[in-house]
Design a protein around this motif. Structure first.
Motif, PDB file in Angstrom:
ATOM      1  N   SER A 175       0.845  -0.903  -0.155  1.00  0.00           N
ATOM      2  CA  SER A 175       0.547  -0.137   0.583  1.00  0.00           C
ATOM      3  C   SER A 175       1.057   1.052  -0.229  1.00  0.00           C
ATOM      4  O   SER A 175       2.076   1.574   0.583  1.00  0.00           O
ATOM      5  CB  SER A 175      -1.047   0.314   1.201  1.00  0.00           C
ATOM      6  OG  SER A 175      -0.715   0.176   2.587  1.00  0.00           O
ATOM      7  N   GLU A 176       0.973   2.405  -0.567  1.00  0.00           N
ATOM      8  CA  GLU A 176       1.073   3.577  -0.533  1.00  0.00           C
ATOM      9  C   GLU A 176       1.842   4.275   1.180  1.00  0.00           C
ATOM     10  O   GLU A 176       2.524   4.669   0.724  1.00  0.00           O
ATOM     11  CB  GLU A 176      -0.120   5.047  -0.832  1.00  0.00           C
ATOM     12  CG  GLU A 176       0.036   5.361  -2.692  1.00  0.00           C
ATOM     13  CD  GLU A 176       1.013   5.582  -3.158  1.00  0.00           C
ATOM     14  OE1 GLU A 176       2.668   6.403  -2.055  1.00  0.00           O
ATOM     15  OE2 GLU A 176       1.991   4.422  -4.117  1.00  0.00           O
ATOM     16  N   GLU A 177       0.650   3.641   2.037  1.00  0.00           N
ATOM     17  CA  GLU A 177       1.440   3.630   3.504  1.00  0.00           C
ATOM     18  C   GLU A 177       2.480   3.654   3.772  1.00  0.00           C
ATOM     19  O   GLU A 177       3.343   3.343   4.268  1.00  0.00           O
ATOM     20  CB  GLU A 177       0.080   3.822   4.448  1.00  0.00           C
ATOM     21  CG  GLU A 177      -0.086   4.249   5.568  1.00  0.00           C
ATOM     22  CD  GLU A 177      -0.689   3.574   6.339  1.00  0.00           C
ATOM     23  OE1 GLU A 177      -2.007   3.283   5.881  1.00  0.00           O
ATOM     24  OE2 GLU A 177      -0.718   3.891   8.163  1.00  0.00           O
ATOM     25  N   ASP A 180       5.396   4.207   2.188  1.00  0.00           N
ATOM     26  CA  ASP A 180       6.178   5.483   2.641  1.00  0.00           C
ATOM     27  C   ASP A 180       7.206   5.215   3.403  1.00  0.00           C
ATOM     28  O   ASP A 180       8.460   6.017   3.627  1.00  0.00           O
ATOM     29  CB  ASP A 180       5.551   6.739   3.577  1.00  0.00           C
ATOM     30  CG  ASP A 180       4.313   6.871   2.177  1.00  0.00           C
ATOM     31  OD1 ASP A 180       4.864   8.470   1.608  1.00  0.00           O
ATOM     32  OD2 ASP A 180       3.093   8.017   2.239  1.00  0.00           O
ATOM     33  N   GLU A 213       9.321   3.438  -8.579  1.00  0.00           N
ATOM     34  CA  GLU A 213       8.878   4.602  -7.867  1.00  0.00           C
ATOM     35  C   GLU A 213       9.658   4.684  -6.380  1.00  0.00           C
ATOM     36  O   GLU A 213       9.175   6.312  -6.015  1.00  0.00           O
ATOM     37  CB  GLU A 213       7.377   4.231  -7.469  1.00  0.00           C
ATOM     38  CG  GLU A 213       6.466   5.061  -6.786  1.00  0.00           C
ATOM     39  CD  GLU A 213       5.302   4.361  -6.174  1.00  0.00           C
ATOM     40  OE1 GLU A 213       4.778   4.085  -7.482  1.00  0.00           O
ATOM     41  OE2 GLU A 213       4.485   5.059  -4.939  1.00  0.00           O
TER      42      GLU A 213
END
Ligand SMILES: [Zn+2]
Ligand SMILES: [Zn+2]
Ligand SMILES: [Zn+2]
Length: 253
Positions: A175-177, A180, A213
Motif C-alpha cells: 500500500s501507499e502507506e 512511505d 517508484e
C-alpha cells in the motif's frame, strides 16, 4: 551494516528437482538458488530473516558463528522448515534462540514443530524464546526493525526495514502507506518470481515498477524461480540500479 543474501530462490529452489531447462542446467553459480533468507550484521549483532529448508547449508557456507535472533516474514514452509538447526546455536551460545514473528506465524511454528513446544524437554531439541511482533517498530539488541506490511495474495506478510536497508520477499501488493515506510532506503531487496504474472508474487515488471517508484540507490531481486531465465540474460534487461540477487551476494551499507 553488512547484508548477505543467504538464498535467493523460490520455494523449490533452483535447480528444480527433475527439471532439465537451461536455467536448471546452467553452470553459472548465480543460477543456483537456495531458498530465500538473509543475514544482517549490524553493530556487531547477527540476525537472520527466515530459516528455510537450506538454513544449515547457508549458515555453514557463510560461516555464521553467532546468531542473536531469527525473524520471520511469514509461515510458509520455504521460510520456516530449517528451524530445527538453530540447535547448533543453542549449544554454542548456551541460550534460547529468540524468535520474532507475528502471533499467527508463531502459532503455526508451534503446530509444525510441536516437539519443540511440548512439555517434555527432550535433551537436544531446539530451545526458543518467542517474541510476538505486529506492525509497530521493535528493537532487538538495540537494533530497530520497522515492519513493512505487504500482501502475498490474501496473506498478510511482513517485510523489514533496518536503517537504510529494506527487505521484502513474498509480496504482490504494497500500500501507499507502507511504501512511505520504505521510501528513502538506500538498498532494497524485493521479491520477483518470474516474468509472467503470478497470483501471490510480484512479476519482474511489477517489481521494477515498485522499485522505480521507490528509487533506492541500489535494488536486488530475490525469491526467483527457474522460469525467470538465465541470470546474465535477465540482468541485461534491467535498469542499472536493479540487479538480480544471487546466493552469497554481500552488500555493505
Ligand atoms: Zn516464499
Ligand atoms: Zn528448470
Ligand atoms: Zn510465501
Amino acid at each position: 551494516m553488512k547484508v548477505t543474501l543467504l538464498g535467493t530462490g523460490t520455494s523449490q529452489g533452483v535447480p528444480v528437482i527433475g527439471c532439465n531447462c537451461e536455467v536448471c542446467r546452467s553452470v553459472d553459480y548465480r543460477d543456483n538458488r537456495l531458498r530465500v533468507s538473509v543475514h544482517l550484521q549490524v553493530n556487531g549483532k547477527s540476525f537472520i530473516i527466515d530459516s528455510g529448508p537450506d538454513f544449515r547449508q547457508q549458515a555453514l557456507r557463510e560461516r555464521i558463528r553467532t546468531l542473536d535472533a531469527l525473524i520471520f516474514t511469514h509461515e510458509h514452509k520455504d521460510h520456516t522448515a530449517g528451524l530445527d538447526d538453530i540447535r547448533a546455536y543453542n549449544f554454542s551460545q548456551h541460550k534460547d534462540m529468540p524468535l520474532y514473528g507475528e502471533e499467527r506465524v508463531l502459532e503455526q511454528l508451534k503446530r509444525e514443530f510441536a516437539y519443540i513446544f511440548s512439555g517434555v524437554q527432550y535433551p537436544g531439541i531446539p530451545r526458543v524464546d518467542l517474541n510476538p511482533i505486529a506492525e509497530e517498530p521493535f528493537e532487538i539488541e538495540g537494533v530497530e526493525f520497522i515492519p513493512i506490511r505487504v500482501k502475498h495474495y490474501k496473506l498478510p506478510v511482513l517485510g523489514f526495514r533496518v536503517g537504510d536497508f529494506t527487505y521484502i520477499t513474498d509480496a504482490n501488493f504494497i500500500s501507499e502507506e507502507e511504501m512511505d515506510k520504505v521510501r528513502g532506503s538506500k538498498v532494497i531487496v524485493l521479491g520477483a518470481l518470474r516474468k509472467e504474472p503470478h497470483i501471490s508474487h510480484f512479476s519482474l515488471q511489477e517489481a521494477i515498477d515498485v522499485l522505480t517508484e521507490l528509487k533506492p540507490e541500489k535494488a536486488y531481486l530475490t525469491h526467483i524461480s527457474h522460469l525467470m531465465g538465465l541470470h546474465h540474460e535477465v540482468e541485461q534487461q534491467l535498469p542499472d540500479f536493479i540487479r538480480l540477487g544471487y546466493d552469497g551476494l554481500q552488500i555493505q551499507l
